[in-house]
Scaffold this motif. Structure first.
Motif, PDB file in Angstrom:
ATOM      1  N   TYR A 125       0.810  -1.216   0.000  1.00 52.60           N
ATOM      2  CA  TYR A 125       0.000   0.000   0.000  1.00 52.60           C
ATOM      3  C   TYR A 125       0.847   1.271   0.000  1.00 52.60           C
ATOM      4  O   TYR A 125       0.545   2.220  -0.732  1.00 52.60           O
ATOM      5  CB  TYR A 125      -0.925  -0.021   1.218  1.00 52.60           C
ATOM      6  CG  TYR A 125      -1.786   1.210   1.366  1.00 52.60           C
ATOM      7  CD1 TYR A 125      -2.823   1.470   0.486  1.00 52.60           C
ATOM      8  CD2 TYR A 125      -1.537   2.129   2.384  1.00 52.60           C
ATOM      9  CE1 TYR A 125      -3.609   2.603   0.620  1.00 52.60           C
ATOM     10  CE2 TYR A 125      -2.323   3.265   2.531  1.00 52.60           C
ATOM     11  CZ  TYR A 125      -3.355   3.500   1.642  1.00 52.60           C
ATOM     12  OH  TYR A 125      -4.123   4.616   1.766  1.00 52.60           O
ATOM     13  N   ASP A 126       1.913   1.306   0.790  1.00 56.83           N
ATOM     14  CA  ASP A 126       2.747   2.511   0.858  1.00 56.83           C
ATOM     15  C   ASP A 126       3.370   2.838  -0.493  1.00 56.83           C
ATOM     16  O   ASP A 126       3.479   4.005  -0.880  1.00 56.83           O
ATOM     17  CB  ASP A 126       3.849   2.330   1.906  1.00 56.83           C
ATOM     18  CG  ASP A 126       3.287   2.368   3.319  1.00 56.83           C
ATOM     19  OD1 ASP A 126       2.151   2.854   3.485  1.00 56.83           O
ATOM     20  OD2 ASP A 126       3.972   1.896   4.244  1.00 56.83           O
ATOM     21  N   GLN A 127       3.783   1.809  -1.212  1.00 57.46           N
ATOM     22  CA  GLN A 127       4.365   2.029  -2.537  1.00 57.46           C
ATOM     23  C   GLN A 127       3.314   2.571  -3.506  1.00 57.46           C
ATOM     24  O   GLN A 127       3.611   3.416  -4.365  1.00 57.46           O
ATOM     25  CB  GLN A 127       4.958   0.715  -3.066  1.00 57.46           C
ATOM     26  CG  GLN A 127       5.900   0.892  -4.250  1.00 57.46           C
ATOM     27  CD  GLN A 127       6.583  -0.395  -4.647  1.00 57.46           C
ATOM     28  OE1 GLN A 127       6.371  -1.430  -4.031  1.00 57.46           O
ATOM     29  NE2 GLN A 127       7.396  -0.347  -5.676  1.00 57.46           N
ATOM     30  N   ALA A 128       2.070   2.098  -3.354  1.00 50.16           N
ATOM     31  CA  ALA A 128       0.983   2.608  -4.195  1.00 50.16           C
ATOM     32  C   ALA A 128       0.725   4.086  -3.898  1.00 50.16           C
ATOM     33  O   ALA A 128       0.477   4.883  -4.818  1.00 50.16           O
ATOM     34  CB  ALA A 128      -0.279   1.782  -3.969  1.00 50.16           C
ATOM     35  N   LEU A 129       0.802   4.484  -2.625  1.00 48.96           N
ATOM     36  CA  LEU A 129       0.588   5.889  -2.264  1.00 48.96           C
ATOM     37  C   LEU A 129       1.674   6.786  -2.861  1.00 48.96           C
ATOM     38  O   LEU A 129       1.404   7.938  -3.221  1.00 48.96           O
ATOM     39  CB  LEU A 129       0.566   6.039  -0.743  1.00 48.96           C
ATOM     40  CG  LEU A 129      -0.708   5.572  -0.022  1.00 48.96           C
ATOM     41  CD1 LEU A 129      -0.618   5.910   1.451  1.00 48.96           C
ATOM     42  CD2 LEU A 129      -1.944   6.205  -0.640  1.00 48.96           C
ATOM     43  N   LEU A 130       2.900   6.277  -2.962  1.00 46.69           N
ATOM     44  CA  LEU A 130       3.970   7.066  -3.590  1.00 46.69           C
ATOM     45  C   LEU A 130       3.633   7.382  -5.044  1.00 46.69           C
ATOM     46  O   LEU A 130       3.893   8.486  -5.528  1.00 46.69           O
ATOM     47  CB  LEU A 130       5.293   6.300  -3.504  1.00 46.69           C
ATOM     48  CG  LEU A 130       5.903   6.119  -2.104  1.00 46.69           C
ATOM     49  CD1 LEU A 130       7.176   5.276  -2.177  1.00 46.69           C
ATOM     50  CD2 LEU A 130       6.213   7.470  -1.477  1.00 46.69           C
TER      51      LEU A 130
END
Length: 637
Positions: A125-130
């Motif tokens: 999820y964090d990579q998607a937010l980036l």
């Protein structure tokens, strides 16, 4: 007239039961509402997931495929699990009396699947937010994405893509709350109550495990990044904190080497790491051999179907390899902190964080290395099978060319029965000669009895030609280097001894050369390696040619006594030429001695002729064996 309140005692006695009945009815009502909320919200949630996977993803095709894979991750797996879960919830409605217990059992049945699919999505999820933040910096692209989201999910509002991506995270965290609401409205005496308790606890554990997994992945991603830094950039990263950590690790490692503090053993991880190192070695050797193969054979299919996947596999293994190396550093920190905790009873916040970092790394590696090793072996196996298939095609082409050339063979005119008889007669005549020659050759060149690592023959030959057979040693058990100057070696690997002690005179640590790296290893894990054991030891270690005046020699024929007619000279060991004045040898290859010494009269080097090429080779690499009778074919008269 009497008081009406005293005329109706029964009404006062029934009121507590009526209140109790009303309370139970109220609980039952709230329980039904909580169950309805669970089923309805699950239905709406699944509908949103399907919109994400179909309408929204198809509308964002202008984004790179790699971005789409990151944004939507394994949402299809979540849809598959949630669809089966919703079906199970809806089926419980037909059994109203047992519905609560069935719902609890359904959560217990699905909680492991929930953890498996949601932990992958949450970790990504964090990579998607980036990516979402990166899109916001491009107004036109952001406006286009926002329009697609609002057309499919109007309730997303200004949040847009962020609103869509966070939905699975919100759902998995809401399951324990929904179960808790049903549990609060269930009587403790009900048979469904303990089932609901277990289900609620299980879903809380699922969320805790997902958070723990996400934290481990964040730690791992920090250390698996491959950075190409210059020396200046590396020096710029050195600070007081870095020097302090490395000094502390080195100090703890030296204490372990001296036996002052115990070394932490993890047999499970050691076994997984050894298997990973074997897989890594196989991939590295296959890649090296394939590169040499491509240099000599231009084939487009081979490059596309074998070489490129092999390079991709090698790059995939770099991250896990870095993570395993980093675990060793964190293990030293962990051992130091554990020692301090036992002695002082307290540790600092930074030391506690260091302790948790090691535990996270170790848990992640132990959990995922088995699957990684299995997947890499499958990938490597597919590459090898593809290579074998391409080699078969090449062999078929060569066979077709060979068949077209058979008409030019000298035995082509002989009939098949006559050719078969010729073959049998020749084999019978030469079998005795072959047996005798083999026995003679085995006496001079008995086979090595020690197994080599796959693909290490070239490395052994290079070490042999550089240092000579007396300096070669074999690793008896895998070595995991813990220091900057220590080497990590696998069982069976060949090394050359440079010095039988370290700089402090400690003879239990030897300085060795692997053919690419030099460093220290425990002397107790090395044993002399006999490349080709013989009845007599070689005459001496191979030295370097020091005569710079060895220019295009003009050899003279050696006297007959140097190579008697009843014997022949063969190469006892393989030798790799290092200059134009030398010639390469293969073990067992026939050679012709032209001069039994070099220009300076040094008998350690001999001038020989091999396959029409002349050059110098170490005399200790040559052996004399009896000469067999002449071989050959003869046509029937």
């Amino acid at each position: 007239m009497a008081d009406p309140g005293t005329d109706n005692p029964s009404s006062r006695s029934e009121s507590p039961s009526q209140e109790g009945g009303g309370s139970e009815d109220k609980l039952l009502l709230h329980q039904r509402l909580a169950i309805r909320e669970l089923i309805d919200t699950e239905d709406s949630y699944l509908h949103l997931l399907r919109l994400c996977a179909s309408d929204i993803r198809s509308g964002l095709q202008q984004l790179p495929q790699g971005d789409l894979d990151i944004l939507f991750s394994n949402i299809n797996d979540i849809i598959q699990v949630s669809s089966r879960f919703l079906r199970g919830l809806q089926e419980t409605a037909s059994q109203e009396e047992e519905q609560v217990q069935l719902i609890g059992n359904l959560f217990l049945q699905f909680h492991e699947e929930f953890e498996q699919v949601y932990k992958v999505y949450c970790a990504n999820y964090d990579q998607a937010l980036l990516l979402v933040n990166a899109y916001r910096k491009e107004p036109e692209l952001q406006q286009e994405i926002q329009g697609i989201i609002e057309a499919v999910v109007p309730q997303a509002g200004p949040s847009g893509l962020s609103f869509v991506l966070v939905i699975p995270l919100q759902r998995i965290t809401k399951y324990p709350l929904l179960l808790q609401k049903i549990l609060e409205n269930t009587l403790p005496s009900a048979s469904a109550y303990p089932v609901l308790q277990r289900a609620t606890s299980a879903l809380q554990d699922v969320n805790s495990n997902i958070n723990e997994y996400k934290m481990r992945k964040e730690v791992a991603s920090k250390y698996t990044k491959v950075e190409q830094l210059s020396l200046r950039e590396r020096l710029a990263r050195i600070n007081t904190h870095t020097l302090s950590k490395k000094t502390t690790r080195l100090s703890h490692m030296l204490k372990q080497e001296a036996g002052l503090v115990p070394r932490t053993e993890d047999k499970e991880f050691d076994g997984l790491e050894e298997r990973f190192q074997w897989v890594l070695l196989c991939v590295t050797e296959l890649k090296s051999n394939m590169a040499a193969y491509l240099e000599n054979l231009e084939k487009q299919r081979l490059e596309g179907l074998v070489w490129q996947p092999l390079c991709s596999l090698a790059s995939v293994l770099v991250g896990p390899q870095n993570l395993i190396k980093k675990r060793q550093d964190k293990l030293l920190d962990f051992e130091r902190v554990e020692e301090k905790l036992l002695e002082a009873g307290t540790i600092t916040y930074e030391e506690e964080a260091s302790r948790h970092t090691y535990q996270a790394l170790n848990s992640l590696l132990v959990a995922e290395l088995p699957q990684l090793n299995q997947l890499v072996m499958q990938w490597l196996g597919q590459i090898v099978r593809t290579f074998v298939a391409l080699q078969k095609d090449l062999a078929d082409q060569a066979l077709q060319k060979a068949e077209s050339s058979m008409a030019q063979l000298p035995h082509q005119h002989i009939s098949e029965p006559d050719f078969r008889k010729l073959l049998e007669d020749t084999l019978d005549r030469t079998s005795g000669q072959l047996h005798s020659f083999r026995e003679s050759l085995e006496k001079a060149l008995p086979p090595t009895t020690q197994p080599l690592l796959p693909g290490s023959e070239r490395q052994m030959q290079a070490l042999l030609s550089r240092y000579g057979p007396e300096k070669l040693y074999q690793v008896t058990s895998s070595i995991n280097g813990t220091g900057t100057l220590d080497l990590t070696l696998l069982r069976g690997q060949i090394v050359a001894l440079l010095q039988n002690k370290d700089t402090k005179g400690n003879r239990s640590r030897w300085l060795v050369d692997t053919g690419g790296h030099r460093g220290y290893v425990p002397a107790g894990k090395l044993q002399q390696y006999h490349v080709v054991p013989s009845e007599k030891e070689p005459r001496g270690q191979v030295g370097l040619l020091e005569d710079s005046g060895l220019l295009t020699p003009e050899p003279t024929q050696v006297p007959v006594s140097a190579a008697p007619a009843v014997t022949q000279v063969v190469a006892a060991y393989p030798f790799v030429a290092r200059s134009s004045y030398e010639v390469s040898l293969q073990a067992g290859q026939h050679v012709k001695i032209l001069e039994a010494q070099d220009k300076k009269g040094n008998p350690e080097w001999s001038l020989v002729e091999v396959n029409g090429q002349r050059g110098y080779v170490p005399s200790s690499f040559l052996a004399t064996i009896p000469s067999p009778a002449p071989w050959g074919w003869s046509l029937p008269s």
